[in-house]
Write a protein that holds these residues in place. Structure first.
Motif, mmCIF file in Angstrom:
data_model
loop_
_atom_site.group_PDB
_atom_site.id
_atom_site.type_symbol
_atom_site.label_atom_id
_atom_site.label_comp_id
_atom_site.label_asym_id
_atom_site.label_seq_id
_atom_site.Cartn_x
_atom_site.Cartn_y
_atom_site.Cartn_z
ATOM 1 N N VAL A 16 -11.038 -12.433 1.148
ATOM 2 C CA VAL A 16 -10.279 -11.194 1.359
ATOM 3 C C VAL A 16 -9.010 -11.191 0.510
ATOM 4 O O VAL A 16 -8.658 -10.168 -0.099
ATOM 5 N N LEU A 17 -8.324 -12.312 0.441
ATOM 6 C CA LEU A 17 -7.119 -12.412 -0.385
ATOM 7 C C LEU A 17 -7.436 -12.150 -1.856
ATOM 8 O O LEU A 17 -6.711 -11.402 -2.538
ATOM 9 N N ALA A 18 -8.514 -12.742 -2.357
ATOM 10 C CA ALA A 18 -8.880 -12.579 -3.763
ATOM 11 C C ALA A 18 -9.321 -11.154 -4.072
ATOM 12 O O ALA A 18 -8.949 -10.579 -5.106
ATOM 13 N N PHE A 19 -10.116 -10.574 -3.191
ATOM 14 C CA PHE A 19 -10.582 -9.197 -3.401
ATOM 15 C C PHE A 19 -9.414 -8.214 -3.364
ATOM 16 O O PHE A 19 -9.328 -7.299 -4.184
ATOM 17 N N THR A 20 -8.511 -8.405 -2.407
ATOM 18 C CA THR A 20 -7.410 -7.468 -2.233
ATOM 19 C C THR A 20 -6.377 -7.595 -3.340
ATOM 20 O O THR A 20 -5.820 -6.581 -3.784
ATOM 21 N N GLY A 21 -6.109 -8.814 -3.802
ATOM 22 C CA GLY A 21 -5.122 -9.002 -4.856
ATOM 23 C C GLY A 21 -5.442 -8.182 -6.095
ATOM 24 O O GLY A 21 -4.631 -7.377 -6.561
ATOM 25 N N GLY A 22 -6.643 -8.373 -6.630
ATOM 26 C CA GLY A 22 -7.037 -7.626 -7.822
ATOM 27 C C GLY A 22 -7.307 -6.163 -7.528
ATOM 28 O O GLY A 22 -6.905 -5.280 -8.305
ATOM 29 N N GLY A 23 -7.972 -5.887 -6.421
ATOM 30 C CA GLY A 23 -8.326 -4.515 -6.091
ATOM 31 C C GLY A 23 -7.113 -3.638 -5.843
ATOM 32 O O GLY A 23 -7.041 -2.504 -6.330
ATOM 33 N N LEU A 71 -3.887 -4.180 -6.814
ATOM 34 C CA LEU A 71 -3.088 -4.038 -8.033
ATOM 35 C C LEU A 71 -3.702 -2.995 -8.954
ATOM 36 O O LEU A 71 -3.006 -2.121 -9.485
ATOM 37 N N TYR A 72 -5.014 -3.058 -9.143
ATOM 38 C CA TYR A 72 -5.693 -2.097 -10.010
ATOM 39 C C TYR A 72 -5.594 -0.689 -9.437
ATOM 40 O O TYR A 72 -5.294 0.273 -10.151
ATOM 41 N N PHE A 73 -5.821 -0.551 -8.134
ATOM 42 C CA PHE A 73 -5.789 0.765 -7.486
ATOM 43 C C PHE A 73 -4.421 1.419 -7.622
ATOM 44 O O PHE A 73 -4.309 2.581 -8.022
ATOM 45 N N GLY A 131 -7.209 -7.136 8.538
ATOM 46 C CA GLY A 131 -5.867 -6.604 8.383
ATOM 47 C C GLY A 131 -4.832 -7.565 7.838
ATOM 48 O O GLY A 131 -4.062 -7.209 6.947
ATOM 49 N N LEU A 132 -4.780 -8.801 8.345
ATOM 50 C CA LEU A 132 -3.711 -9.713 7.953
ATOM 51 C C LEU A 132 -3.844 -10.229 6.526
ATOM 52 O O LEU A 132 -2.897 -10.096 5.736
ATOM 53 N N PRO A 133 -4.982 -10.827 6.112
ATOM 54 C CA PRO A 133 -5.091 -11.276 4.725
ATOM 55 C C PRO A 133 -4.976 -10.120 3.727
ATOM 56 O O PRO A 133 -4.378 -10.266 2.658
ATOM 57 N N TYR A 134 -5.564 -8.973 4.092
ATOM 58 C CA TYR A 134 -5.436 -7.788 3.234
ATOM 59 C C TYR A 134 -3.972 -7.428 3.046
ATOM 60 O O TYR A 134 -3.509 -7.186 1.921
ATOM 61 N N ALA A 135 -3.224 -7.376 4.148
ATOM 62 C CA ALA A 135 -1.825 -6.965 4.074
ATOM 63 C C ALA A 135 -0.994 -7.947 3.252
ATOM 64 O O ALA A 135 -0.099 -7.537 2.499
ATOM 65 N N LEU A 136 -1.276 -9.238 3.381
ATOM 66 C CA LEU A 136 -0.545 -10.245 2.602
ATOM 67 C C LEU A 136 -0.770 -10.054 1.105
ATOM 68 O O LEU A 136 0.188 -10.030 0.322
ATOM 69 N N ALA A 137 -2.022 -9.909 0.693
ATOM 70 C CA ALA A 137 -2.327 -9.741 -0.724
ATOM 71 C C ALA A 137 -1.897 -8.367 -1.222
ATOM 72 O O ALA A 137 -1.432 -8.216 -2.359
ATOM 73 N N ASN A 138 -2.030 -7.348 -0.374
ATOM 74 C CA ASN A 138 -1.643 -6.007 -0.763
ATOM 75 C C ASN A 138 -0.139 -5.905 -0.980
ATOM 76 O O ASN A 138 0.326 -5.254 -1.927
ATOM 77 N N ALA A 139 0.623 -6.557 -0.114
ATOM 78 C CA ALA A 139 2.075 -6.562 -0.270
ATOM 79 C C ALA A 139 2.501 -7.319 -1.525
ATOM 80 O O ALA A 139 3.384 -6.883 -2.260
ATOM 81 N N GLY A 162 -0.241 -5.318 -4.667
ATOM 82 C CA GLY A 162 -0.287 -3.858 -4.704
ATOM 83 C C GLY A 162 1.078 -3.233 -4.523
ATOM 84 O O GLY A 162 1.485 -2.357 -5.283
ATOM 85 N N GLY A 163 1.827 -3.703 -3.515
ATOM 86 C CA GLY A 163 3.131 -3.130 -3.229
ATOM 87 C C GLY A 163 4.154 -3.351 -4.321
ATOM 88 O O GLY A 163 5.086 -2.567 -4.467
#
Length: 452
Positions: free
Chosen positions: A253-260, A262-264, A380-388, A391-392
């Motif tokens: 989840v961390l790996a998918f969210t980090g790249g996804g 940022l790109y989005f 929710g939690l791993p997504y939010a960590l990588a998204n912040a 992505g953020g």
């Protein structure tokens, strides 16, 4: 032995929601998605109106420094998401998805209303930007709650063989919220003068978002709960210790969210400013270009969701991450020097088409990696960590690199992160066979991530 077997079944299988009919299933999905739309409208309105209220809260310096300040506050909202993902993941896994989603709407309403009535720096001094940060923290907490619980609910409310299609409506409504925010700003640009927009016009969208939450609460109260009482009462439900039993899933989840992420955010939120400050296009023209691009992107979601149901989510993730790694840099270089709005539209859409391999299945992939007892927390939690983290900070990092005259470094940064996502997609097992929704639930035993 009997208890152990029953525990395994309850933890590794999804408990079907007690839908009486397809219409009740659709109403549940509408309730989940309507709140998603409103929350993301509220969240993105900040990004699109910041160019007008930046001087009201950060009066000193040039335009770039003011935009950096508002981008920093935008990023602050993201850093509350892990806390939101943690708290509301626990609520969703132990008290129900429905309860979690209703609370999150109320919180987003409070944050938006606070920004709408907030006095400026000229009126209350340094307290103005401080209160703006507080409002963004409340909104960030709410959005951190919304993604994980929403993805969980949609994955559980969907049916086998159509999970990609149903799941696509999460990003369909995320983009719809972003599109409505953009359309609202475009209408204001054409009906109000620049002075009026800077003086009071930017407040209108925040009032709209706060009021619309009333309708969402009504819709969500009629939703069917998808979490079973047995799963919510199970030992370890919604706990960090329970989540850490699925370390490899967390890493995916961390790996998918980090790249996804940022790109989005590069091709959606930041693109609005990128075309203005880097390509030199007027804000009005950019609003039209981005509106048309986001409409195309939104309409692609269910189409690509259906495609994922045919070819599999693993193939979809490989296509997204592989194409993004190869093409992000040339597309961004081309956009930086673009002069024609038609060419800009074509380039932005090409970037968003690549993202369409990721967005319809983003929540589904993550939900399928965890059992029902920790699913909302696990998403929710791993997504939010990588998204912040990625992505953020996308807009802030991009503007910082631009101010340091190394803007192109950001382009390669995007490519590197999506390259990591590609490696994770290569290591992900076939969720149709090993996922928790329709497969055996043996994720940890069928991936190379985290192995010694």
């Amino acid at each position: 032995m009997l208890n152990k077997d029953l525990s395994h079944i309850g933890a590794d299988s999804v408990s079907p929601a007690p839908y009486s009919s397809m219409s009740s299933r659709v109403r549940g999905i509408i309730g989940a998605c309507s709140g998603n739309l409103v929350e993301w409208f509220d969240f993105f309105v900040y990004a699109y109106t910041s160019i007008y209220f930046a001087a009201a809260f950060f009066p000193s310096g040039n335009q770039i420094s003011q935009l950096l300040a508002t981008a920093g506050v935008f990023a602050v909202g993201f850093f509350m998401r892990p806390l939101g993902g943690w708290i509301f993941g626990w609520i969703a896994d132990t008290r129900g998805r429905k309860v979690s989603m209703i609370i999150s709407v109320f919180m987003m309403c409070a944050g938006s209303l606070m920004i709408a009535v907030l006095p400026t720096y000229h009126t209350i001094g340094v307290a103005a930007p401080v209160l703006l940060v507080v409002a963004r923290l409340i909104q960030g907490l709410s959005v951190g709650a919304e993604y994980g619980t929403g993805a969980t609910y949609l994955s559980e409310a969907s049916v086998t063989g159509r999970r990609g299609f149903f799941g696509s409506f999460q990003y369909f409504t995320i983009i719809s919220g972003q599109l409505l925010a953009l359309l609202t700003v475009a209408i204001l640009q054409h009906t109000l003068s620049l002075g009026e927009l800077k003086e009071w016009g930017w407040r209108i969208p925040f009032f709209m978002g706060a009021v619309s939450s009333i309708v969402v609460v009504y819709l969500r109260r009629a939703m069917v709960e998808t979490a079973s009482r047995q799963d919510m009462k199970r030992k370890g439900a919604g706990s960090i210790s329970g989540l850490l039993q699925h370390k490899r899933a967390v890493l995916l989840v961390l790996a998918f969210t980090g790249g996804g992420s940022l790109y989005f955010y590069t091709f959606t939120t930041y693109m609005q400013k990128f075309l203005v400050v880097s390509a030199g296009m007027s804000p009005q023209v950019v609003s039209v270009v981005m509106t048309a691009s986001l409409i195309c992107f939104m309409l692609c979601q269910p189409i690509f969701g259906l495609l994922a149901d045919k070819i599999g989510v693993k193939t979809h993730m490989l296509l997204f991450s592989g194409l993004a790694t190869l093409l992000a840099v040339p597309i961004l270089f081309a956009l930086r020097s673009v002069t024609s709005p038609y060419m800009a539209f074509g380039l932005v859409v090409s970037g968003l088409l690549i993202a369409s391999f990721y967005t319809p299945i983003s929540g589904l992939v993550k939900a399928d990696l965890f059992p029902a007892t920790v699913r909302a927390l696990g998403v929710g939690l791993p997504y939010a960590l990588a998204n912040a983290t990625f992505g953020g900070t996308a807009e802030y990092v991009a503007l910082t690199m631009r101010s340091a005259n190394v803007e192109s470094t950001f382009f390669y940064y995007v490519a590197v992160l999506t390259g990591i996502t590609f490696l994770a997609a290569m290591l992900m097992p076939d969720l149709g066979k090993h996922g928790y929704l329709d497969g055996s639930g043996h994720i940890e035993a069928n991936t190379g991530i985290g192995k010694a």
